[in-house]
Design a protein around this motif. Structure first.
Motif, PDB file in Angstrom:
ATOM      1  N   SER A 285       0.862  -1.182   0.000  1.00 45.27           N
ATOM      2  CA  SER A 285       0.000   0.000   0.000  1.00 45.27           C
ATOM      3  C   SER A 285       0.898   1.230   0.000  1.00 45.27           C
TER       4      SER A 285
ATOM      5  N   GLN B  28      -6.852   3.571  -5.022  1.00 49.16           N
ATOM      6  CA  GLN B  28      -7.861   4.051  -4.072  1.00 49.16           C
ATOM      7  C   GLN B  28      -7.794   5.574  -4.072  1.00 49.16           C
TER       8      GLN B  28
ATOM      9  N   VAL C 276      -9.079   8.495  -2.051  1.00 54.08           N
ATOM     10  CA  VAL C 276      -9.705   8.616  -0.741  1.00 54.08           C
ATOM     11  C   VAL C 276      -9.900  10.091  -0.404  1.00 54.08           C
TER      12      VAL C 276
ATOM     13  N   ARG D 281      -4.001   6.327  -3.436  1.00 56.66           N
ATOM     14  CA  ARG D 281      -3.128   5.222  -3.036  1.00 56.66           C
ATOM     15  C   ARG D 281      -3.111   4.174  -4.125  1.00 56.66           C
TER      16      ARG D 281
ATOM     17  N   VAL E 149      -2.605   0.096  -4.182  1.00 55.73           N
ATOM     18  CA  VAL E 149      -2.496  -1.087  -3.321  1.00 55.73           C
ATOM     19  C   VAL E 149      -2.406  -2.335  -4.188  1.00 55.73           C
TER      20      VAL E 149
ATOM     21  N   LYS F 101      -1.610  -0.886   8.769  1.00 51.14           N
ATOM     22  CA  LYS F 101      -2.340  -0.363   7.610  1.00 51.14           C
ATOM     23  C   LYS F 101      -1.486  -0.369   6.338  1.00 51.14           C
ATOM     24  N   ASP F 102      -0.163  -0.308   6.525  1.00 59.27           N
ATOM     25  CA  ASP F 102       0.711  -0.286   5.353  1.00 59.27           C
ATOM     26  C   ASP F 102       0.750  -1.617   4.607  1.00 59.27           C
ATOM     27  N   ARG F 103       0.275  -2.678   5.240  1.00 56.39           N
ATOM     28  CA  ARG F 103       0.234  -3.963   4.548  1.00 56.39           C
ATOM     29  C   ARG F 103      -1.176  -4.295   4.050  1.00 56.39           C
ATOM     30  N   CYS F 104      -2.106  -3.415   4.313  1.00 57.21           N
ATOM     31  CA  CYS F 104      -3.497  -3.723   3.962  1.00 57.21           C
ATOM     32  C   CYS F 104      -3.800  -3.301   2.532  1.00 57.21           C
ATOM     33  N   VAL F 105      -4.343  -4.234   1.747  1.00 59.13           N
ATOM     34  CA  VAL F 105      -4.688  -3.960   0.357  1.00 59.13           C
ATOM     35  C   VAL F 105      -6.207  -3.891   0.162  1.00 59.13           C
TER      36      VAL F 105
ATOM     37  N   ASN G  82     -12.564   4.457   4.065  1.00 57.14           N
ATOM     38  CA  ASN G  82     -11.528   5.073   3.233  1.00 57.14           C
ATOM     39  C   ASN G  82     -10.398   4.098   2.865  1.00 57.14           C
TER      40      ASN G  82
ATOM     41  N   LYS H  37      -9.254   1.533   4.307  1.00 55.73           N
ATOM     42  CA  LYS H  37      -8.545   0.819   5.381  1.00 55.73           C
ATOM     43  C   LYS H  37      -9.581   0.228   6.342  1.00 55.73           C
TER      44      LYS H  37
END
Ligand code: SF4
Ligand code: SF4
Ligand code: SF4
Ligand code: SF4
Ligand code: SF4
Lengths: 337, 328
Positions: free
Chosen positions: A70, A244, A246, A258, A260, B172-176, B197, B199
């Motif tokens: 991400s 994304q 946002v 973003r 991801v 959160k940095d690993r969440c896709v 948003n 996350k």
């Protein structure tokens, strides 16, 4: 030219390097696995050589520096846009032969696939140099020999092999020689170790006839695969992403874009306007993934996408073996001829 | 058979059953956490063949009963049971005399984190630690451990039920935003997650710490907390008067506090047990009903320092059927 270092000397080399480089390496994260008290080997920044996992194959790929799972690309407000900041210190990424071979595939997609180069990939790519972790033996599910990525002759600044509690380093990049020379006077000609044979061997068909697309071999995956996408997220050569946009909720006019990671196995990947979805069945998704890795990519670029690291097999919760599917495709392709 | 002169109270305390078959008994093997080594299991088989009828009963509380043993063979059986007692490390004041008591029941555990993908802690190890903490004791106490909120060990039927929890950690940095965690929390658990948003946001009041999100996250954006936490449910029981399920008492409790609270309960029982209770046996729940919950809590919390995360339900109310009051 190379060196044989004690672990202490190696620690000193890494400590020195980390003054000038950010080191991105596989790290054993205690308890970070799916299950209680199970570790996961995931990439992270380290300053201490002891933190670097030199034994196990990483569960997740080294691509996470170049293509983070991400990443905020830019911020926007009304009529203005600002690119996100990026730490511009150079980075050393530690990876095995499969990881370093995967780089060519990532570059292909992000830098040499059509007219534009991807600027957000490029700004990271420009910062990176690779360190090769030699493979003293093959790991579970590796089939790198079959995919010709068991070895890399260049593309790394130095190598490391842990042999009987010593570190052997081959240092082809002259700029890095000083880090070693400072802490070690045992200069030796050492070559990085690599695997010459894997337990898993695959034969990849030269070409896959169209009839394989409708072959019944894909059907079982419609029920066996749970479309979780793990096989893609761990894959060093998967490059798909989604965006994304946002809007911060308390303003509504300000926000960020973003990018991801995306997975061709997960719902939503083929959604199109009007509610359409091209590949609904997991069997169809599997077909798309496999043929992309071992056929379609090659049709376009002349070499296979898959590097045979076996991480997809390692992580699949349903015990689906990708290399086994290649074998089935090979068989089905042969039967047609 | 000759003349038998047996102290039935002592027999029961020595973990032999009073059998309906005159002259016979059953030897009750204690297996804390439900895990027994294969050698000991072999010895159970030997005893059953040598002194019993070649039959072995697996009990509801993960113990074993070897029936059909002659009352006159009890001493010999005790001598043979010794190796099993040693191997399972059961506390015992005097070797060769069998089990020193039977009131505090075998401590139950589901397979937990040693085997089960959903187990939030090593249930077997905690059960064995608990056993070591409280046994031998004549007081009738039932304790059960289960790895996660699925409660396969049915701990809500025990005086103390310990349910494993993990506090999901979000990176959160690993969440896709694949939504696997959200969907599975909804389908397999309580629906505590939503996407805001791009996350994931966790409703911390709603979350029961089952770890389903962690198990399904494909990227390790969700991981388990380093600490193992527990939900402590209390005073469940079966039986004639007022069977009922154990109710939630503490959420996010820690291991040490649980060991201490259970230990404290024994002092409370000594103080308040009905001196005329049949066979000196009274479910703790009935004692609590009598003394009031506040008094019980006072004893329970003696010297206990709950961790900062612990949420205590200060007033617990139980339901169940009251056959004693309203009949069947
Ligand atoms: S498809 Fe599987 S074996 Fe091939 S590169 Fe990706 S993770 Fe490795
Ligand atoms: S990891 Fe296995 S179950 Fe998950 S999407 Fe890939 S093949 Fe299917
Ligand atoms: S309670 Fe949880 S840990 Fe125990 S067996 Fe069931 S699912 Fe597994
Ligand atoms: S721990 Fe369980 S209840 Fe809590 S968010 Fe995860 S899946 Fe939902
Ligand atoms: S499962 Fe993991 S990656 Fe997917 S939405 Fe949840 S936290 Fe993000």
């Amino acid at each position: 030219m190379g060196y044989v270092l004690s672990r202490e000397a190696f620690a000193a080399v890494i400590a020195d390097l980390s003054k000038n480089y950010r080191i991105f390496a596989p790290v054993r994260k205690e308890g970070a696995g799916r299950f209680t008290d199970v570790d996961a080997v995931i990439y992270d920044y380290v300053c201490d050589s002891e933190k670097i996992e030199l034994e196990a194959k990483s569960d997740y790929a080294s691509k996470e520096f170049l293509t983070p799972l991400s990443e905020t690309l830019l911020y926007f407000t009304e009529n203005e846009v600002k690119e996100s900041d990026l730490d511009t210190r150079p980075v050393l990424v530690f990876g095995r032969s499969c990881d370093i071979n995967s780089l060519k595939r990532l570059d292909q997609i992000y830098l040499d696939n059509g007219l534009a180069k991807d600027p957000f990939y490029k700004r990271r790519r420009d910062l990176v140099k690779y360190v090769l972790i030699g493979c003293g033996h093959s790991y579970d599910n590796c089939f790198c020999v079959s995919m010709e990525s068991n070895k890399c002759d260049d593309g790394y600044v130095f190598s490391i092999d842990l042999v009987e509690d010593n570190i052997q380093s081959n240092v082809p990049d002259k700029d890095f020689d000083k880090y070693f020379a400072q802490h070690c006077n045992d200069k030796k000609d050492v070559a990085p170790r690599y695997v010459k044979e894997n337990e898993v061997k695959v034969a990849v068909p030269d070409s896959v006839p169209l009839s394989v697309i409708t072959d019944a071999l894909w059907d079982e995956y419609t029920t066996r695969c749970i479309n979780c996408g793990r096989c893609n997220y761990v894959c060093p050569t998967c490059t798909c992403y989604t965006m994304q946009d946002v809007f911060y909720s308390d303003n509504g006019k300000v926000g960020e874009r973003r990018r991801v990671g995306a997975s061709c196995m997960v719902d939503g990947y083929t959604d199109v306007a009007g509610g359409g979805q091209y590949r609904r069945k997991n069997g169809e998704r599997m077909r798309f993934k496999v043929l992309h890795k071992i056929s379609d990519f090659k049709k376009r670029f002349g070499y296979h996408m898959c590097v045979g690291c076996g991480r997809c097999d390692d992580i699949c919760p349903e015990y689906i073996s990708f290399s086994n599917i290649i074998g089935k495709v090979y068989q089905a392709s042969k039967e047609v001829k | 058979m000759g003349k038998l002169d047996i102290n039935v109270g002592k027999l029961k305390k020595n973990a032999f059953r009073y059998s309906k078959v005159r002259g016979e008994t059953a030897s009750r093997i204690r297996i804390p956490g439900g895990v027994i080594d294969s050698k000991s299991m072999g010895r159970v088989v030997e005893i059953a063949e040598k002194y019993g009828t070649g039959v072995i009963n697996i009990t509801n509380r993960q113990g074993i009963e070897i029936p059909g043993i002659k009352l006159t063979d009890m001493e010999k059986v005790n001598a043979e049971v010794q190796l099993i007692i040693d191997s399972l490390r059961i506390n015992q004041p005097e070797k060769g005399k069998g089990y020193p008591s039977s009131g505090t029941r075998n401590v139950i555990a589901c397979p937990g984190a040693r085997l089960c993908p959903f187990g939030c802690y090593d249930t077997t190890a905690f059960a064995q630690k608990m056993e070591n903490n409280i046994f031998p004791n004549d007081r009738h106490v039932k304790i059960a451990f289960t790895g996660c909120s699925n409660d396969c060990a049915k701990v809500r039927m025990a005086d103390f039920g310990i349910i494993g929890m993990t506090e999901p950690q979000y990176n959160k940095d690993r969440c896709v935003a694949c939504k696997a965690c959200i969907n599975f929390c909804k389908r397999r658990s309580v629906g505590a997650l939503e996407l805001v948003n791009g996350k994931v946001v966790r409703d911390t009041d709603k979350c029961i710490g089952c770890g389903v999100c962690v198990a399904y996250c494909p990227t390790r954006a969700w991981t388990r907390s380093r600490e193992h936490y527990f939900r402590l449910v209390i005073m469940g029981r079966t039986g004639k008067k007022n069977p009922r399920l154990a109710e939630d008492f503490i959420k996010w409790a820690d291991e040490e506090s649980i060991l201490k609270m259970v230990k404290n309960t024994y002092a409370y029982i000594e103080e308040y047990i009905d001196p005329n209770a049949v066979e000196h046996k009274e479910h703790i729940g009935y004692i609590v009903d009598r003394t009031g919950f506040e008094e019980f809590k006072k004893w329970l919390f003696e010297g206990v320092n709950l961790g900062p995360k612990a949420e205590v339900n200060q007033r617990v109310y139980w339901g169940g059927r009251h056959y004693d009051k309203y009949g069947g």
